[in-house]
Scaffold this motif. Structure first.
Motif, PDB file in Angstrom:
ATOM      1  N   SER A  92       0.878  -1.175   0.000  1.00 20.28           N
ATOM      2  CA  SER A  92       0.000   0.000   0.000  1.00 20.28           C
ATOM      3  C   SER A  92       0.908   1.214   0.000  1.00 20.28           C
ATOM      4  CB  SER A  92      -0.893   0.003   1.245  1.00 20.28           C
ATOM      5  OG  SER A  92      -0.140   0.350   2.394  1.00 20.28           O
ATOM      6  N   PRO A  93       0.353   2.415  -0.130  1.00 13.78           N
ATOM      7  CA  PRO A  93       1.210   3.605  -0.094  1.00 13.78           C
ATOM      8  C   PRO A  93       1.949   3.785   1.229  1.00 13.78           C
ATOM      9  CG  PRO A  93      -0.891   4.126  -1.118  1.00 13.78           C
ATOM     10  CD  PRO A  93      -1.042   2.751  -0.533  1.00 13.78           C
ATOM     11  N   THR A  94       1.560   3.058   2.265  1.00  9.96           N
ATOM     12  CA  THR A  94       2.182   3.269   3.577  1.00  9.96           C
ATOM     13  C   THR A  94       2.802   2.003   4.159  1.00  9.96           C
ATOM     14  OG1 THR A  94       0.064   2.882   4.677  1.00  9.96           O
ATOM     15  CG2 THR A  94       0.644   5.180   4.171  1.00  9.96           C
ATOM     16  N   THR A  95       2.794   0.909   3.407  1.00  6.40           N
ATOM     17  CA  THR A  95       3.413  -0.325   3.901  1.00  6.40           C
ATOM     18  C   THR A  95       4.184  -1.008   2.777  1.00  6.40           C
ATOM     19  OG1 THR A  95       1.426  -1.608   3.396  1.00  6.40           O
ATOM     20  CG2 THR A  95       1.635  -0.719   5.656  1.00  6.40           C
ATOM     21  N   GLY A 126       9.348 -10.447   0.702  1.00  4.55           N
ATOM     22  CA  GLY A 126       8.157 -11.163   1.152  1.00  4.55           C
ATOM     23  C   GLY A 126       8.030 -11.278   2.653  1.00  4.55           C
ATOM     24  N   GLY A 127       8.807 -10.539   3.400  1.00  8.38           N
ATOM     25  CA  GLY A 127       8.743 -10.621   4.854  1.00  8.38           C
ATOM     26  C   GLY A 127       7.560  -9.867   5.421  1.00  8.38           C
ATOM     27  N   ALA A 128       7.621  -9.620   6.705  1.00  7.43           N
ATOM     28  CA  ALA A 128       6.524  -8.949   7.396  1.00  7.43           C
ATOM     29  C   ALA A 128       6.380  -7.520   6.887  1.00  7.43           C
ATOM     30  CB  ALA A 128       6.784  -8.943   8.901  1.00  7.43           C
ATOM     31  N   PRO A 129       5.127  -7.023   6.821  1.00  8.29           N
ATOM     32  CA  PRO A 129       4.911  -5.640   6.362  1.00  8.29           C
ATOM     33  C   PRO A 129       5.580  -4.628   7.313  1.00  8.29           C
ATOM     34  CG  PRO A 129       2.885  -6.893   6.290  1.00  8.29           C
ATOM     35  CD  PRO A 129       3.856  -7.733   7.052  1.00  8.29           C
ATOM     36  N   GLN A 130       6.115  -3.549   6.701  1.00  8.74           N
ATOM     37  CA  GLN A 130       6.735  -2.472   7.474  1.00  8.74           C
ATOM     38  C   GLN A 130       6.107  -1.155   7.035  1.00  8.74           C
ATOM     39  OE1 GLN A 130      11.079  -2.735   7.866  1.00  8.74           O
ATOM     40  NE2 GLN A 130      10.991  -4.683   6.749  1.00  8.74           N
ATOM     41  N   THR A 131       6.040  -0.210   7.962  1.00  6.42           N
ATOM     42  CA  THR A 131       5.371   1.061   7.650  1.00  6.42           C
ATOM     43  C   THR A 131       6.314   1.990   6.897  1.00  6.42           C
ATOM     44  OG1 THR A 131       6.044   1.991   9.770  1.00  6.42           O
ATOM     45  CG2 THR A 131       3.912   0.867   9.685  1.00  6.42           C
ATOM     46  N   TYR A 132       5.695   2.884   6.110  1.00  7.32           N
ATOM     47  CA  TYR A 132       6.474   3.832   5.309  1.00  7.32           C
ATOM     48  C   TYR A 132       5.761   5.167   5.272  1.00  7.32           C
ATOM     49  CZ  TYR A 132       8.354   6.271   1.264  1.00  7.32           C
ATOM     50  OH  TYR A 132       8.890   7.231   0.435  1.00  7.32           O
ATOM     51  N   ALA A 133       6.550   6.232   5.347  1.00  7.53           N
ATOM     52  CA  ALA A 133       6.048   7.596   5.138  1.00  7.53           C
ATOM     53  C   ALA A 133       6.973   8.278   4.157  1.00  7.53           C
ATOM     54  CB  ALA A 133       6.006   8.358   6.468  1.00  7.53           C
ATOM     55  N   ASP A 134       6.440   9.240   3.439  1.00 10.15           N
ATOM     56  CA  ASP A 134       7.200   9.956   2.417  1.00 10.15           C
ATOM     57  C   ASP A 134       8.547  10.425   2.977  1.00 10.15           C
ATOM     58  OD1 ASP A 134       8.121  11.374   0.301  1.00 10.15           O
ATOM     59  OD2 ASP A 134       6.541  12.896   0.312  1.00 10.15           O
ATOM     60  N   GLY A 135       9.662  10.033   2.303  1.00  7.74           N
ATOM     61  CA  GLY A 135      11.005  10.451   2.715  1.00  7.74           C
ATOM     62  C   GLY A 135      11.688   9.520   3.674  1.00  7.74           C
ATOM     63  N   ASN A 186      20.596  -5.082   4.518  1.00  4.44           N
ATOM     64  CA  ASN A 186      21.744  -5.811   5.072  1.00  4.44           C
ATOM     65  C   ASN A 186      23.049  -5.075   4.764  1.00  4.44           C
ATOM     66  OD1 ASN A 186      19.975  -7.924   5.860  1.00  4.44           O
ATOM     67  ND2 ASN A 186      20.002  -8.674   3.737  1.00  4.44           N
ATOM     68  N   GLY A 187      23.397  -4.089   5.605  1.00  8.23           N
ATOM     69  CA  GLY A 187      24.628  -3.325   5.400  1.00  8.23           C
ATOM     70  C   GLY A 187      24.447  -2.152   4.473  1.00  8.23           C
ATOM     71  N   TRP A 188      23.179  -1.735   4.259  1.00  7.38           N
ATOM     72  CA  TRP A 188      22.932  -0.574   3.398  1.00  7.38           C
ATOM     73  C   TRP A 188      21.636   0.105   3.814  1.00  7.38           C
ATOM     74  CZ3 TRP A 188      18.213  -1.223   1.190  1.00  7.38           C
ATOM     75  CH2 TRP A 188      17.784  -2.535   0.944  1.00  7.38           C
ATOM     76  N   THR A 189      21.479   1.352   3.345  1.00  3.25           N
ATOM     77  CA  THR A 189      20.221   2.080   3.544  1.00  3.25           C
ATOM     78  C   THR A 189      19.819   2.702   2.209  1.00  3.25           C
ATOM     79  OG1 THR A 189      21.347   4.133   4.180  1.00  3.25           O
ATOM     80  CG2 THR A 189      20.729   2.628   5.960  1.00  3.25           C
ATOM     81  N   LEU A 190      18.495   2.782   1.970  1.00  2.46           N
ATOM     82  CA  LEU A 190      17.970   3.360   0.733  1.00  2.46           C
ATOM     83  C   LEU A 190      16.923   4.406   1.096  1.00  2.46           C
ATOM     84  CD1 LEU A 190      17.662   3.414  -2.379  1.00  2.46           C
ATOM     85  CD2 LEU A 190      15.904   1.634  -2.116  1.00  2.46           C
ATOM     86  N   LYS A 191      17.086   5.581   0.562  1.00  2.00           N
ATOM     87  CA  LYS A 191      16.139   6.663   0.829  1.00  2.00           C
ATOM     88  C   LYS A 191      15.230   6.835  -0.381  1.00  2.00           C
ATOM     89  CE  LYS A 191      15.933  11.398   2.573  1.00  2.00           C
ATOM     90  NZ  LYS A 191      15.256  11.021   3.821  1.00  2.00           N
ATOM     91  N   LEU A 192      13.923   6.888  -0.132  1.00  2.49           N
ATOM     92  CA  LEU A 192      12.931   7.148  -1.177  1.00  2.49           C
ATOM     93  C   LEU A 192      12.265   8.487  -0.889  1.00  2.49           C
ATOM     94  CD1 LEU A 192      11.158   3.667  -1.471  1.00  2.49           C
ATOM     95  CD2 LEU A 192      13.042   4.564  -2.866  1.00  2.49           C
ATOM     96  N   GLY A 240       8.643  10.744  -2.123  1.00  5.19           N
ATOM     97  CA  GLY A 240       7.388  10.652  -2.862  1.00  5.19           C
ATOM     98  C   GLY A 240       6.508   9.521  -2.327  1.00  5.19           C
ATOM     99  N   VAL A 241       5.293   9.466  -2.817  1.00  5.61           N
ATOM    100  CA  VAL A 241       4.312   8.484  -2.330  1.00  5.61           C
ATOM    101  C   VAL A 241       4.186   7.357  -3.352  1.00  5.61           C
ATOM    102  CG1 VAL A 241       1.919   8.101  -1.648  1.00  5.61           C
ATOM    103  CG2 VAL A 241       3.052  10.295  -1.124  1.00  5.61           C
ATOM    104  N   PRO A 242       4.467   6.103  -2.917  1.00  6.81           N
ATOM    105  CA  PRO A 242       4.340   4.977  -3.849  1.00  6.81           C
ATOM    106  C   PRO A 242       2.880   4.524  -3.972  1.00  6.81           C
ATOM    107  CG  PRO A 242       5.053   4.187  -1.710  1.00  6.81           C
ATOM    108  CD  PRO A 242       4.952   5.685  -1.591  1.00  6.81           C
ATOM    109  N   ALA A 243       2.676   3.667  -4.933  1.00  2.00           N
ATOM    110  CA  ALA A 243       1.350   3.047  -5.095  1.00  2.00           C
ATOM    111  C   ALA A 243       1.464   1.565  -4.769  1.00  2.00           C
ATOM    112  CB  ALA A 243       0.855   3.240  -6.528  1.00  2.00           C
ATOM    113  N   ALA A 244       0.319   0.949  -4.494  1.00  2.00           N
ATOM    114  CA  ALA A 244       0.330  -0.486  -4.216  1.00  2.00           C
ATOM    115  C   ALA A 244       0.943  -1.226  -5.387  1.00  2.00           C
ATOM    116  CB  ALA A 244      -1.080  -0.975  -3.928  1.00  2.00           C
TER     117      ALA A 244
END
Length: 624
Positions: free
Chosen positions: A470-473, A478-487, A493-499, A501-505
């Motif tokens: 969803s736009p917020t998960t 395929g693991g457990a859902p995690q929450t997301y907010a814009d930015g 595993n040893g890295w970070t990725l910054k997004l 904007g608002v994604p779509a399902a």
């Protein structure tokens, strides 16, 4: 009339001595070290003639120097101080000129990191890659050139030391010879003024080379010691000094006294003392700081380069190479131990040199200045001695009590630096991972920075699919859902990725190992950031700041040297003025004395003429 004739002759002879002395002063007005001489006259004992005494004329009884031992020694002391300040300022200026010359290291650093930034803008462009290697070569050449200039200055100090020792020995021999001549001359009953001047002038010249302490004995000979009491001249004997290679570094000269004792640190004032102080307090710190900056750049850039991927898909290798710390055996060692040193933590690396000594049981470490350095380890191959970011080992041989070694962690590091890469495809501009956005995404989320946090993570190279439910998960593989907010930043595993904007399902993003020629610039961006990365002093100092510290360090030394020179020149001028006011030849005064003695000479001649006329008249009257 015979008495009148004798009186006139005495005045004539006395005036002649006065004229000769004045003429001698005038002739030597430009002679260095000459002391004005004056003639002393005494009236002859009068002759008793009934109820009164009749004078018998005058004698020139002595010719003396207008001399003050106190003022002369003040000039010697001021000479030593001024000569020291002049030499120190001159040598320090040579280091300043090297640092601020046309091959400016800061310019080369800026050019190099500018080329890294250009590569980040075009990571697979061959021209950008070739330009980077070119700028890297220029940077290395600048490091090596500056190191070479420092080494030439070091060789110059050796020449200065050698020349100074030759001058000391020559002047000491002259002073000893003059001592003998002066003693013999005094045996004749009078002071040999010109010989005394010659000896004082030799001591004055010696004081310019090294600080002197002069005492005069009852035999009229002087004893001269230099520095902190090293005997140099005793009567007619002169001690011969010599030079020898430093016990650790054979490229450096030391001053050696009788019996082979090193007296370099005991020479005090004068140009020779300044040369040693400059070498210890200005040149060595500058060379060490330069090498420290080269090591810091090499280590930081290589570490980051190793985290990237080159155009062949391989992990980045060393971009620069640099030599290990230099270790020197003492010439006095009796054991056969071999010592090696490596840099283990650049952040802790200082700019000092170290002396490691063995007492028969344990090793101890001090700085070259003698300050004890805390250390751990025994020195065995598996248990190295650890100090200030260094690991020191004794991998072979057996040391004996009293053995010592000098360790120079950074002194010549800049001269050993080189570019390890010549193939443009070997530049690891790509990050080890690549992030992609699925072409079928319908949302507005876009990729931001992909940052490596731990390349050693066991699952670092495991591909990851990030799927938004969803736009917020979202889920990761395929693991457990995690929450997301814009930015938000997504952690892997040893890295970070910054997004952003608002994604779509059903929007999908992938992180996986970068392939060859991927066009990714992640590591190039990180390499460019090395310019601003704290590397030295536990992360507080960047490479550029380290070089700025070198410039400030040398500039401050130069400013202090020039200030000291101005002060010492003023002291010398005052001492010379005081001494010359007493001992210098004043041409106006000598001209007046010349006229006075000429008139006295002419008057005495008239007395002789009058005595002769009276005598002739008397003889004529008797014959008549």
């Amino acid at each position: 009339m015979a008495d009148l004739l004798s009186t006139g002759v005495s005045g004539l002879l006395a005036s002649q001595v006065g004229l000769s002395t004045v003429g001698h002063n005038i002739s030597n007005v430009n002679t260095a070290g000459y002391t004005r001489q004056t003639t002393t006259f005494n009236a002859r004992a009068p002759q008793y003639n009934g109820g009164y005494y009749v004078g018998q004329g005058a004698d020139a009884v002595s010719v003396q120097r207008a001399y003050s031992q106190f003022l002369t020694q003040s000039v010697w002391s001021a000479n030593s101080g001024q000569s020291r300040a002049t030499q120190y300022a001159s040598l320090t200026a040579s280091v300043n000129n090297a640092v601020s010359g046309s091959a400016n290291l800061q310019t080369a650093l800026d050019g190099f990191f500018g080329a890294v930034s250009d590569l980040a803008n075009a990571p697979v462009d061959t021209a950008s890659r070739q330009a980077l290697i070119g700028k890297a070569s220029t940077l290395v050449s600048t490091f090596r050139s500056l190191s070479s200039q420092f080494q030439q200055i070091d060789q110059q100090t050796n020449q200065e030391i050698s020349n100074s020792v030759d001058s000391i020995n020559s002047l000491a021999r002259s002073i000893a010879d003059l001592n003998g001549q002066i003693q013999k001359a005094y045996a004749g009953g009078a002071a040999p003024n010109d010989l005394l001047d010659a000896r004082d002038q030799a001591i004055s010249q010696l004081s310019q080379v090294v600080g002197v302490n002069v005492t005069q004995g009852s035999d009229h000979m002087v004893t001269v010691s230099v520095g902190n009491g090293q005997p140099l001249v005793n009567g007619t004997d002169a001690t011969t000094l010599s030079t020898a290679a430093n016990q650790y570094d054979s490229s450096r000269l030391e001053v050696v006294g009788p019996g082979g004792s090193v007296i370099s640190g005991q020479l005090g004032s004068g140009s020779l003392g300044a040369t040693f102080d400059f070498r210890t307090n200005v040149l060595d710190p500058a060379r060490n700081q330069l090498g420290r900056a080269a090591i810091a750049l090499t280590d930081a850039f290589n570490q980051q380069h190793a985290q990237g991927i080159d155009l062949n898909g391989d992990a980045g290798g060393d971009f620069f190479t640099i030599g290990d710390p230099a270790v020197f055996n003492s010439t006095g060692n009796t054991g056969n131990a071999q010592v090696t040193a490596t840099v283990t933590d650049v952040g802790k690396l200082g700019s000092a040199d170290y002396i490691m000594r063995y007492n028969g049981t344990n090793w101890s470490v001090t700085t070259a200045a003698g300050v004890t350095v805390p250390s751990t380890g025994t020195g065995a191959a598996g248990d190295p001695i650890l100090i200030d970011g260094l690991a020191i080992s004794v991998p072979s041989g057996t040391p004996q009590a009293g053995d010592s070694f000098q360790i120079q962690p950074t002194r010549n590091a800049a001269s050993t630096m080189s570019v390890a890469i010549s193939d443009t495809s070997k530049i690891a501009a790509s990050g080890p991972l690549a992030a992609t956005k699925a072409s079928g995404n319908t949302g507005k989320a876009t990729l931001g920075a992909l940052t490596v946090t731990n390349v050693a993570d066991p699952a670092f190279n495991t591909p990851v699919n990030i799927v938004f439910t969803s736009p917020t998960t979202y889920t990761v593989n395929g693991g457990a859902p995690q929450t997301y907010a814009d930015g938000d930043t997504i952690t892997g595993n040893g890295w970070t990725l910054k997004l952003s904007g608002v994604p779509a399902a059903n929007d999908t993003f992938t992180v996986k190992p970068a392939g060859s020629a991927s066009g990714d610039n992640g590591n190039a961006l990180a390499l460019a950031n090395v310019a601003n990365k704290g590397v030295l002093d536990n992360g507080a100092t960047t490479v550029g700041k380290s070089y700025s510290q070198l410039i400030a360090q040398v500039g401050t030394a130069g400013a202090q040297a020039n200030t000291a020179l101005d002060a010492q020149q003023s002291i010398l001028d005052q001492a010379m003025a005081s001494q010359q006011s007493l001992s210098g030849v004043n041409m106006d005064e000598e001209a007046a004395n010349l006229l006075r003695f000429q008139q006295a000479y002419a008057a005495s001649a008239q007395v002789i003429n009058a005595a002769n006329t009276i005598f002739d008249s008397l003889m004529t009257a008797v014959r008549g």
